[in-house]
Design a protein around this motif. Sequence first.
Motif, PDB file in Angstrom:
ATOM      1  N   GLY A   3      34.316  18.179  38.994  1.00 59.23           N
ATOM      2  CA  GLY A   3      33.470  18.265  37.813  1.00 59.23           C
ATOM      3  C   GLY A   3      32.201  19.036  38.106  1.00 59.23           C
ATOM      4  N   TYR A   4      31.745  19.753  37.111  1.00 54.52           N
ATOM      5  CA  TYR A   4      30.501  20.517  37.219  1.00 54.52           C
ATOM      6  C   TYR A   4      29.677  20.267  35.966  1.00 54.52           C
ATOM      7  N   LEU A   5      28.457  19.810  36.171  1.00 57.03           N
ATOM      8  CA  LEU A   5      27.508  19.631  35.079  1.00 57.03           C
ATOM      9  C   LEU A   5      26.360  20.586  35.335  1.00 57.03           C
ATOM     10  N   SER A   7      22.909  22.938  33.617  1.00 59.55           N
ATOM     11  CA  SER A   7      22.009  23.253  32.512  1.00 59.55           C
ATOM     12  C   SER A   7      21.257  24.522  32.872  1.00 59.55           C
ATOM     13  N   TYR A  37      35.758  21.934  28.993  1.00 59.78           N
ATOM     14  CA  TYR A  37      34.639  22.878  29.012  1.00 59.78           C
ATOM     15  C   TYR A  37      33.862  22.646  27.728  1.00 59.78           C
ATOM     16  N   HIS A  50      23.406  22.932  27.979  1.00 60.18           N
ATOM     17  CA  HIS A  50      24.133  22.092  28.931  1.00 60.18           C
ATOM     18  C   HIS A  50      25.611  22.478  28.904  1.00 60.18           C
ATOM     19  N   SER A  52      29.386  21.147  30.543  1.00 59.93           N
ATOM     20  CA  SER A  52      30.158  20.150  31.287  1.00 59.93           C
ATOM     21  C   SER A  52      31.565  20.702  31.489  1.00 59.93           C
ATOM     22  N   GLU A  53      32.049  20.629  32.726  1.00 61.73           N
ATOM     23  CA  GLU A  53      33.359  21.190  33.054  1.00 61.73           C
ATOM     24  C   GLU A  53      34.148  20.225  33.936  1.00 61.73           C
ATOM     25  N   SER A  87      22.289  21.915  38.461  1.00 61.27           N
ATOM     26  CA  SER A  87      23.716  21.639  38.485  1.00 61.27           C
ATOM     27  C   SER A  87      24.020  20.419  39.342  1.00 61.27           C
ATOM     28  N   HIS A  88      25.146  19.806  39.021  1.00 63.27           N
ATOM     29  CA  HIS A  88      25.644  18.652  39.759  1.00 63.27           C
ATOM     30  C   HIS A  88      27.148  18.814  39.898  1.00 63.27           C
TER      31      HIS A  88
END
Length: 107
Positions: A3-5, A7, A37, A50, A52-53, A87-88
């Motif tokens: 997962g990739y978050l 902004s 996505y 933002h 989210s993936e 990013s996270h």
Amino acid sequence: MYGYLGSMKAKSGHRDEVVAILVSGADGLRAAGCHLYVVGVSESDDQTIHVSEVWDSKAHHDASLQLPETRAAIAKAMPMLTGEFNSHELAIVGGLGVPSTSSPSEN
């Protein structure tokens, strides 16, 4: 699953243009290993975007960044961004709309 978050901040007056660029490339992502996505904005902040993936793996995400259409979209959006990014990275373990996986400790 990976997962990739993320902004990013758009320069004043350019948020909607950047959002349009981000959303326009969504159709081709499934073939690249993307399950989710989502691009979102806040009604109270006219600059922050933002994303989210959820991907099959980090390798799939990284490979998607090398696709010609992705590189073109990044090149088009970059002049409209301030350079402020956050990013996270996450190990995805499941949820609504996401295929179930093993726990992070089992991967």
